[in-house]
Design an enzyme around this catalytic site. Sequence first.
Site, PDB file in Angstrom:
ATOM      1  CB  CYS A 189      -0.961   0.048   1.189  1.00  0.00           C
ATOM      2  SG  CYS A 189      -2.024  -1.382   1.338  1.00  0.00           S
ATOM      3  NE  ARG A 224       4.592   1.581  -0.175  1.00  0.00           N
ATOM      4  CZ  ARG A 224       5.544   1.185   0.649  1.00  0.00           C
ATOM      5  NH1 ARG A 224       6.808   1.279   0.283  1.00  0.00           N
ATOM      6  NH2 ARG A 224       5.259   0.688   1.834  1.00  0.00           N
ATOM      7  CD1 TRP A 248      -0.693  -5.780  -3.549  1.00  0.00           C
ATOM      8  CD2 TRP A 248      -0.826  -6.602  -1.474  1.00  0.00           C
ATOM      9  NE1 TRP A 248      -0.338  -7.105  -3.607  1.00  0.00           N
ATOM     10  CE2 TRP A 248      -0.421  -7.643  -2.345  1.00  0.00           C
ATOM     11  CE3 TRP A 248      -0.978  -6.894  -0.115  1.00  0.00           C
ATOM     12  CZ2 TRP A 248      -0.163  -8.930  -1.903  1.00  0.00           C
ATOM     13  CZ3 TRP A 248      -0.731  -8.180   0.328  1.00  0.00           C
ATOM     14  CH2 TRP A 248      -0.321  -9.184  -0.567  1.00  0.00           C
ATOM     15  CG  ASN A 303       0.590   1.929   3.919  1.00  0.00           C
ATOM     16  OD1 ASN A 303      -0.468   2.014   3.314  1.00  0.00           O
ATOM     17  ND2 ASN A 303       1.696   2.546   3.521  1.00  0.00           N
ATOM     18  N   GLY A 304      -0.334  -1.608   6.504  1.00  0.00           N
ATOM     19  CA  GLY A 304      -0.005  -2.608   7.508  1.00  0.00           C
ATOM     20  C   GLY A 304      -1.159  -3.550   7.772  1.00  0.00           C
ATOM     21  CD  GLU A 341      16.353 -12.480  -8.649  1.00  0.00           C
ATOM     22  OE1 GLU A 341      15.865 -11.387  -8.999  1.00  0.00           O
ATOM     23  OE2 GLU A 341      15.988 -13.085  -7.612  1.00  0.00           O
ATOM     24  CE  LYS A 384      13.946  -9.799 -10.883  1.00  0.00           C
ATOM     25  NZ  LYS A 384      13.477 -10.430  -9.661  1.00  0.00           N
ATOM     26  CD  GLU A 398       9.559 -11.003  -9.469  1.00  0.00           C
ATOM     27  OE1 GLU A 398       9.023 -10.842  -8.359  1.00  0.00           O
ATOM     28  OE2 GLU A 398      10.752 -10.732  -9.684  1.00  0.00           O
ATOM     29  CG  HIS A 449      17.272 -37.332  -6.289  1.00  0.00           C
ATOM     30  ND1 HIS A 449      17.466 -38.561  -5.690  1.00  0.00           N
ATOM     31  CD2 HIS A 449      18.506 -36.874  -6.617  1.00  0.00           C
ATOM     32  CE1 HIS A 449      18.757 -38.827  -5.634  1.00  0.00           C
ATOM     33  NE2 HIS A 449      19.408 -37.818  -6.188  1.00  0.00           N
ATOM     34  CE  LYS A 487      11.141  -2.275  -5.770  1.00  0.00           C
ATOM     35  NZ  LYS A 487      11.853  -3.153  -6.713  1.00  0.00           N
TER      36      LYS A 487
END
Length: 612
Positions: A2, A27, A76, A102-103, A485, A489, A492, A508, A607
């Site tokens: 947010c 955000r 968000w 926020n939170g 990584e 990428k 996402e 395996h 973010k």
Amino acid sequence: MCGIVGYIGTQQAAPILLDGLSKLEYRGYDSAGLAVRDGTAEPEIVKAKGRLKILSEKTNNGETMIGSCGIGHTRWATHGEPSEDNAHPHCTDDRSIIGVHNGIIDNYKELREKLVRKGYSFHSETDTEVAIKMVDYYLRKYNMGPIDAIVRTMVRVRGSYALAIMFKEYPDEIFVARKDSPMIIGVEEGETYIASDVPAILRYTRNVYYIGNNEIGRLGAGCAKFYNLDQEEIQKELTEIKWDAEAAEKGGFEHFMMKEIHEQPKAVQDTINAIIKDGRVSLEGISLTEEEILNLRDINIVACGSAYHVGITLQYVIEDLTRIPVRVELGSEFRYRKPILSDNTLVIVISQSGETADSLAALREAKELGAKTLGIVNVIGSSIAREADNVLYTLAGPEIAVATTKAYSTQLVAGYLLAIEFGRVRGNITEEQYQNFIADIQKLPRQIEGLLEEQERIQWFASKFSNAHDVFFIGRGVDYAICLEGSLKMKEISYVHSEAYAAGELKHGTISLIEDGTLVVGSLTQPDLFEKTISNMVEVKSRGAYLMGLTSYGNYSVEDTANFTVYVPRTDPHFANSLAIIPLQLMAYYISVAKGLDVDKPRNLAKSVTVE
């Protein structure tokens, strides 16, 4: 998660709030809203589900909302689905108190039930509406003013929050409070700005206050006072933000992510220049003595997401160069496993924002257990930077795209240099090796520039696989960290299912997933593991996989196995991640573009993850 903005001054607030929210949309972007007050007139609240442009259209870019005091929010979703009802700002029924948040408030159900018993009704599913009405409850019960009501609410609430609140009886002021969620206050002559992240206010001011944990701010036009939970006034120093406001704009690139990919050479160079002085690593500002470095028993690296993948790389590098045992932990798991730490343990917390909730909680746990702590962060004055015993800053500048690129690269370089210095102090590397390592690191910015000049070939390859359903990344050692990584990428921003595997684990279970045409990316930058990984690539090719090989110049035998090969410049194998990751960032980007997706704001992601 947010984004919060606020403004008090002489200008119309709404256009400034919308501009600030546009810088914070990374955000949160499920819904957005504004509340603006014009003196003692009835405040106006406008909210919209969806992206910020819908709110802009509803308010004619803010022109229809009159008033010089206001707050805004881009959401968000946590409690309650994206909707206008759940969008912020929230208010009391008489609009005497309006706020954004926020939170996450952990005990909101308990508080909501209490308020219902006291006669309050609710119009949303959010924990934020509960917080605003708790403030109203304490304001009415004790009649001691906004600071008192906010403090009583903070004591009663459990969880994380950054709050910005307007009161009817105080029409030219905004009150703020913070616990664990980020917030900054910018002040210029006659004007005050509120934001949950720096880019929102950079074009207006670089002079900011960082409001601390469990602190309250009372803000007027061009002024700010701060208080602790005892309602005692506390003094704060203004901090100057060094970032250039233009750095937060796209600069001619179609997306922020591509701009930030291209900013990596400069970001890496700036970080190197900040740490290397006169040809040697300088850890100025880090209070660890050589004796303490020599006595380190172990190192724990704690991080989340891409920063966790930096940690995996650094585990290989630090252990090899220092012979100190290194354990890498996800921030969300660290404190729940009851870690065993001592005063000879160093806990390194890596976070771009310096506000990642799980990493911040891990830092506090480590300090309580007596360990030494070091933050590797990008944002000066952030919570992790302030609370860690030591801090090593990266100089990535503002990063807007949700998918990190340049912050990741600068974290790698900062970690490399830390490992080199620790290795020198502990006598595990010679002076000649020390100088060679530094020389190789100093070449990285130019080598990254060279890789970016060859992006058309990656674009062509990405277009062939834009409809892929599954992609697998395989490698060993540092190459496995590169794959982690690269896979993140891919998933996402392109929404392609992808997984990274240690190449030796294929037999395996994983190899059963290979079908005709499945794309498998093999990373082969580690000479000692080259032949082993080639063998694993042959195994998947024999089962129908289409192979992309990612390797260093000179390893041309890869072309005998792979269907498509990408070469990166040679460097010391410890530092290969810094080069090999560039083609993987580009590949994920171009697949996302080919699919017509929102590269900078992938669905369901934000973010800065400031909630657990």
